[in-house]
Design an enzyme around this catalytic site. Structure first.
Site, PDB file in Angstrom:
ATOM      1  N   ASP A 171       8.043  12.395  -5.647  1.00 26.69           N
ATOM      2  CA  ASP A 171       8.923  13.330  -4.938  1.00 26.69           C
ATOM      3  C   ASP A 171       9.647  14.240  -5.926  1.00 26.69           C
ATOM      4  O   ASP A 171       9.800  15.443  -5.694  1.00 26.69           O
ATOM      5  CB  ASP A 171       9.966  12.567  -4.117  1.00 26.69           C
ATOM      6  CG  ASP A 171       9.366  11.796  -2.959  1.00 26.69           C
ATOM      7  OD1 ASP A 171       8.267  12.153  -2.507  1.00 26.69           O
ATOM      8  OD2 ASP A 171      10.010  10.822  -2.515  1.00 26.69           O
ATOM      9  N   ASN A 181      -0.752  11.485  -7.147  1.00 26.81           N
ATOM     10  CA  ASN A 181      -0.729  10.605  -8.312  1.00 26.81           C
ATOM     11  C   ASN A 181      -2.136  10.070  -8.545  1.00 26.81           C
ATOM     12  O   ASN A 181      -3.060  10.323  -7.756  1.00 26.81           O
ATOM     13  CB  ASN A 181       0.310   9.483  -8.154  1.00 26.81           C
ATOM     14  CG  ASN A 181       0.022   8.560  -6.984  1.00 26.81           C
ATOM     15  OD1 ASN A 181      -1.140   8.273  -6.648  1.00 26.81           O
ATOM     16  ND2 ASN A 181       1.073   8.058  -6.344  1.00 26.81           N
ATOM     17  N   LYS A 209      -3.501   7.101  -8.442  1.00 30.95           N
ATOM     18  CA  LYS A 209      -4.006   6.196  -7.411  1.00 30.95           C
ATOM     19  C   LYS A 209      -4.486   6.981  -6.185  1.00 30.95           C
ATOM     20  O   LYS A 209      -5.548   6.693  -5.611  1.00 30.95           O
ATOM     21  CB  LYS A 209      -2.911   5.204  -7.006  1.00 30.95           C
ATOM     22  CG  LYS A 209      -3.303   4.207  -5.929  1.00 30.95           C
ATOM     23  CD  LYS A 209      -2.160   3.238  -5.658  1.00 30.95           C
ATOM     24  CE  LYS A 209      -2.520   2.224  -4.584  1.00 30.95           C
ATOM     25  NZ  LYS A 209      -2.686   2.855  -3.257  1.00 30.95           N
ATOM     26  N   GLU A 210      -3.709   7.981  -5.784  1.00 25.33           N
ATOM     27  CA  GLU A 210      -4.089   8.803  -4.642  1.00 25.33           C
ATOM     28  C   GLU A 210      -5.337   9.618  -4.929  1.00 25.33           C
ATOM     29  O   GLU A 210      -6.208   9.778  -4.068  1.00 25.33           O
ATOM     30  CB  GLU A 210      -2.921   9.721  -4.266  1.00 25.33           C
ATOM     31  CG  GLU A 210      -1.719   8.975  -3.687  1.00 25.33           C
ATOM     32  CD  GLU A 210      -0.476   9.826  -3.605  1.00 25.33           C
ATOM     33  OE1 GLU A 210       0.418   9.484  -2.806  1.00 25.33           O
ATOM     34  OE2 GLU A 210      -0.371  10.824  -4.352  1.00 25.33           O
TER      35      GLU A 210
END
Length: 301
Positions: free
Chosen positions: A249, A179, A181-182
């Site tokens: 997920d 995502n 943020k990651e």
């Protein structure tokens, strides 16, 4: 599809809070109900099952009620389980205490030290290996590198949802999702503009030799990076968002199943995008269905 990773159990305890405790300035919760659901890698498995895949799942669980609950729920849903019991740690259990519609506290029972369990998942006769990393000990043990090597030797497709700190452990995976943020954490940059996302997404994909990298961007859609290809951006579906929990997920599950069925990375990214949009329309972690996806795709929601 064989799912391998950090499985956990999500738990909700509901009640009514109508008075303050005489022991401390905290609400007293009168218990009215409890619910559990598979989380982490187990949520990936549940989504794959709901979408029509035949699913195997492996990883480590503790010798406890949460582990038995998790295993039974997956098996009752149709998954074949290959869990190893790690007697040195509990099954990861995330308990949310809710008064009315207000979450009061979350209690995490977990141990994220490197897992002492040394095993490889058995994935004969599967179309894809899907790795789900929640940084709960498997990554630090080297389990994902061993699984990728074994899958590559068996010429099995590998997809993954890694945590940023563990990206190097997933080197060479065929399809990876992060995502926004990651992706920011992995790149060390803010990624505020399309140009920044394109530059850093391409660098991350190349650095770790991923076949394809997807960055999910919430309301801004999904960006796909492939070797030798111009970055592709797919718009988000216009829906009312209730809860983003588990959307990553769901994206990985649907994209993995599309790839396992022979679809291209761009098609898989769009199918994952559609499934994630269905997921965020629900409160809590849910497994989406093909019917729900078709309704959204055709504008019949």
């Amino acid at each position: 599809v064989h799912v391998f990773g950090d499985s956990m159990l999500d738990e909700w305890i509901w009640g009514e809070a109508t008075r303050i405790s005489p022991e401390a300035p905290v609400p007293v919760l009168r218990f009215t109900g409890r619910k559990t659901a598979p989380g982490g890698a187990a949520n990936v498995a549940m989504n794959l099952l709901s979408l029509g895949a035949r699913v195997e799942i492996s990883g480590a669980i503790g010798d406890d009620e949460a582990g038995r609950d998790l295993k039974a729920t997956l098996e009752n849903a149709g998954a074949k389980t290959q869990f190893a019991t790690d007697f040195s740690r509990p099954t990861t259990l995330k308990t949310r205490v809710v008064a009315g519609a207000q979450q009061m506290v979350r209690i995490d029972r977990e141990n994220d030290a490197p897992s002492q369990i040394r095993f490889l998942p058995e994935f004969a006769e599967v179309s894809a290996l899907c790795l789900s990393d929640y940084d709960k000990g498997l990554a630090a043990s080297g389990a994902f590198e061993r699984a990728i090597e074994a899958a590559k030797n068996a010429q099995i497709l590998v997809t993954a949802g890694p945590k940023p700190a563990n990206l190097a452990r997933f080197r060479g995976a065929d399809f990876v999702s992060l995502n926004l943020k990651e992706a920011r954490e992995a790149s060390g940059n803010s990624l505020e503009t399309d140009a920044q996302i394109e530059e850093n997404g391409a660098l991350l994909r190349a650095k770790f030799e991923f076949g394809a990298l997807c960055i999910t961007r919430g309301g801004a859609g999904v960006s796909l990076f492939q070797s030798g290809e111009t970055p592709q951006h797919f718009a988000a579906h216009r829906i009312e968002v209730f809860d983003v929990a588990g959307a990553g997920d769901t994206f990985l599950s649907a994209a993995t199943l599309a790839l396992a069925a022979g679809q291209s990375a761009p098609i898989a990214a769009q199918i994952g995008n559609l499934a994630a949009a269905c997921s965020v329309r629900h409160v809590g972690v849910v497994a989406v269905s093909p019917t729900e996806m078709m309704e959204l795709a055709t504008g019949e929601f």
